[in-house]
Design an enzyme around this catalytic site. Structure first.
Site, short mmCIF file in Angstrom:
data_model
loop_
_atom_site.label_atom_id
_atom_site.label_comp_id
_atom_site.label_asym_id
_atom_site.label_seq_id
_atom_site.Cartn_x
_atom_site.Cartn_y
_atom_site.Cartn_z
N GLU A 14 0.79 -1.23 0.01
CA GLU A 14 0.05 0.02 -0.18
C GLU A 14 0.93 1.27 -0.12
O GLU A 14 2.10 1.34 0.44
CB GLU A 14 -1.05 0.09 1.40
CG GLU A 14 -2.11 -1.01 1.22
CD GLU A 14 -3.17 -0.87 2.21
OE1 GLU A 14 -2.90 -0.17 3.21
OE2 GLU A 14 -4.01 -1.74 2.21
N HIS A 39 -9.90 10.08 3.01
CA HIS A 39 -9.44 8.84 2.09
C HIS A 39 -9.49 9.57 0.57
O HIS A 39 -10.58 10.00 0.21
CB HIS A 39 -10.21 7.65 2.14
CG HIS A 39 -9.59 6.58 1.74
ND1 HIS A 39 -9.33 6.27 0.35
CD2 HIS A 39 -8.99 5.64 2.21
CE1 HIS A 39 -8.60 5.23 0.41
NE2 HIS A 39 -8.43 4.62 1.28
N ARG A 60 -1.55 9.52 1.83
CA ARG A 60 -2.98 9.97 1.74
C ARG A 60 -3.41 11.23 1.37
O ARG A 60 -4.22 11.70 0.67
CB ARG A 60 -3.87 9.24 2.81
CG ARG A 60 -4.04 7.60 2.66
CD ARG A 60 -4.72 7.01 3.49
NE ARG A 60 -5.32 5.59 3.16
CZ ARG A 60 -5.78 4.72 4.27
NH1 ARG A 60 -6.03 5.25 5.33
NH2 ARG A 60 -5.88 3.39 3.86
N HIS A 111 -12.28 9.97 6.41
CA HIS A 111 -12.07 8.56 6.70
C HIS A 111 -11.56 8.39 8.27
O HIS A 111 -12.02 7.41 8.72
CB HIS A 111 -11.12 8.14 5.75
CG HIS A 111 -10.79 6.64 5.65
ND1 HIS A 111 -11.84 5.82 5.80
CD2 HIS A 111 -9.37 6.16 5.71
CE1 HIS A 111 -11.11 4.53 5.46
NE2 HIS A 111 -9.77 4.71 5.91
N ARG A 166 -1.75 9.27 9.22
CA ARG A 166 -1.95 8.02 9.56
C ARG A 166 -1.44 7.38 8.27
O ARG A 166 -1.99 7.51 7.18
CB ARG A 166 -3.27 7.47 9.88
CG ARG A 166 -3.14 5.85 10.19
CD ARG A 166 -4.57 5.43 10.82
NE ARG A 166 -5.58 5.38 9.74
CZ ARG A 166 -5.73 4.63 8.70
NH1 ARG A 166 -5.12 3.61 8.70
NH2 ARG A 166 -6.76 4.74 7.83
#
Length: 510
Positions: free
Chosen positions: A118, A229, A273, A334, A369
């Site tokens: 990811e 997100h 992100r 998110h 995060r």
């Protein structure tokens, strides 16, 4: 036997309850069913260095705990606490062993744990279950263990406030006036996605623990940092399209079919992100009325249906055949990096009160995060909060990285109208969403002062009261941070200021 009340039934809450049962009289409260939590809806997986796991068949990928720590610190944009990050990454393998022992069936290939890549991870270290149903796999396994245990479970039970006596939390007040008392209260109430009209969170994510803590004068932290997100399905419900899809090779394209993220960041679609979310928002502004699209067609319909069965079903339900045609995506609220301020054992500024998971902020995530660290956090710190009870301190002690808190005014004007959730969500999206600025934040503070919390007589009014409290704290925190960092982007202060590489803290005045 000493007693514990755990509020919340996600991975953090259920892990804490399971760790405590046998040594404590445990009551687990949830305002819906056990399965209704942000954990249940998490797709991507769990980031963990699987080389260190006990599974003798685990492949040796060259991954290290040090690499996981480094990736987390980079994503945190200078604010992640090194000690809490080190704890997460080092204790992650043992936490995954425990989840497997409790029945979580992570996906395997030829008998070995599967692992995906990811964004912002140097190695493929993401464990997943059911393809894109990792959260559900964890949630249902833990629910089975909870039901088999001596934990007293109360579902459909709304907690409306904390009980405080002699500067100590001694229990909770339930809707209807019932008081439940315990030696320790653990808040594991999840996030605050319902602050915004567009969110990947379920409807229950109404910042309840944080709202109750703020009303009680408990210190909160980093409330300006909200993660949006990058890729939710641009359709009713904003169904999450996992980061793992881009990790498998899907690309983001503009209205003309061109990839644009490499013009924003050298890592393209696999940038952190916050960068990808803002990149999409900027591209959407350049092509008003036309969506940005996620192109997964090169992966093929068969692969997509097998690897991402839930996303595949959601796309088809909206009329999108994403194996053949790129799908429209948009950023959505998110994950909350901020929360109730805690130390590495979940202790808060109020004796007897603890917080874990997304409801808490121990400095782990910093300003942004790292993907797939959230489920891991719940498992690791859900265990640690119970370990910390063995040597409790009256109140938490923070180091110099945590400055004195700013004050947010929670006093209501009795003549004001009750807060309207739809209006509050729109205000927060416009003033405290992906891009903020001073005048809009000041106007939002003034507008929120023209609302008051409703009389709490049902679950929704209790939620609305919490959302109003947290909204005021968010905009106050966002106005105070005069820079851009991670999930907090100010158009009037677009640069990151090294002098402001400090956590923020908030306490209420009511």
């Amino acid at each position: 036997m000493p007693s514990i009340i755990v509020v919340g039934s996600g991975v953090a809450g259920m892990t804490a309850a399971l760790e405590a049962v046998g040594s404590y009289d445990v009551t687990l409260l949830t305002k819906a069913t056990l399965a209704q939590s942000n954990t249940r809806y998490a797709q991507g997986g769990v980031a963990v260095v699987i080389d260190n796991m006990k599974d003798p068949g685990a492949p040796k990928l060259g991954d290290t705990v040090e690499s996981h720590v480094a990736n987390t610190l980079v994503a945190g944009a200078g604010l992640s606490d090194k000690d809490t990050v080190g704890i997460l990454c080092a204790e992650g393998p043992a936490a995954m062993d425990e989840l497997i022992e409790r029945g979580v069936k992570f996906d395997r290939h030829d008998g070995e744990l599967s692992h995906g890549l990811e964004a912002a991870h140097d190695y493929p270290r993401i464990l997943h279950a059911g393809g894109d149903a990792t959260g559900a796999g964890i949630a249902y396994a833990l629910i089975d263990r909870v039901r088999e245990s001596d934990i007293s479970v109360r579902t459909q039970t709304t907690v409306v406030d904390l009980l405080i006596e002699d500067d100590r939390c001694v229990g909770v007040m339930l809707l209807g006036g019932e008081e439940l008392r315990a030696d320790h209260v653990i808040l594991a109430t999840g996030g605050a996605g319902q602050l915004f009209p567009y969110s990947t969170n379920p409807a229950i994510a109404t910042a309840d623990g944080l709202g109750m803590a703020l009303r009680a004068g408990v210190v909160a932290a980093d409330l300006e940092f909200y993660q949006f997100h990058p890729t939710s399905l641009d359709a009713p419900g904003n169904f999450l399209v996992s980061e793992a899809v881009r990790g498998e090779g899907a690309t983001l394209i503009d209205a003309d079919g061109n990839r644009f993220m490499f013009d924003v960041h050298p890592d393209g679609e696999l940038a952190p992100r916050d960068v990808v979310a803002r990149g999409i928002a900027m591209q959407m502004a350049k092509q008003p009325g036309k969506p940005v699209r996620l192109d997964a067609t090169a992966l093929g319909a068969e692969f997509l249906a097998k690897r991402f069965p839930n996303i595949d079903a959601a796309c088809r339900a909206q009329g999108f055949d994403w194996g053949e045609v790129p799908i429209p995506v948009t950023p959505a609220a998110h994950y909350y990096m901020g929360g109730i301020r805690t130390d590495e054992w979940g202790r808060t500024s109020l004796s007897g009160l603890y917080a874990v998971g997304e409801a808490a902020c121990n400095g782990l995530h910093g300003a942004n995060r790292l993907a797939s660290n959230s489920l891991l956090e719940g498992a690791v710190y859900g265990t640690r909060v119970i370990e910390g009870l063995k040597d409790p301190q009256p109140v938490v002690a923070f180091d110099d990285e945590w400055p004195a808190p700013i004050t947010v005014d929670l006093l209501d004007d009795p003549e004001a109208d009750d807060v309207n959730r739809t209006d509050l969500q729109r205000l927060m999206w416009d003033a405290a969403g992906l891009a903020r600025n001073g005048p809009d934040l000041e106007a939002a503070i003034a507008e929120l002062k023209r609302c008051k919390a409703p009389t709490v007589n049902d679950a929704k009014s209790a939620e609305d009261a919490n959302l109003l409290v947290v909204a005021r704290a968010v905009v106050t925190s966002a106005l105070a941070r005069k820079e851009s960092r991670g999930g907090h982007y100010r158009t009037d202060f677009p640069e990151t200021d090294p002098a402001q590489a400090r956590h923020s803290s908030v306490v209420s005045h009511a």
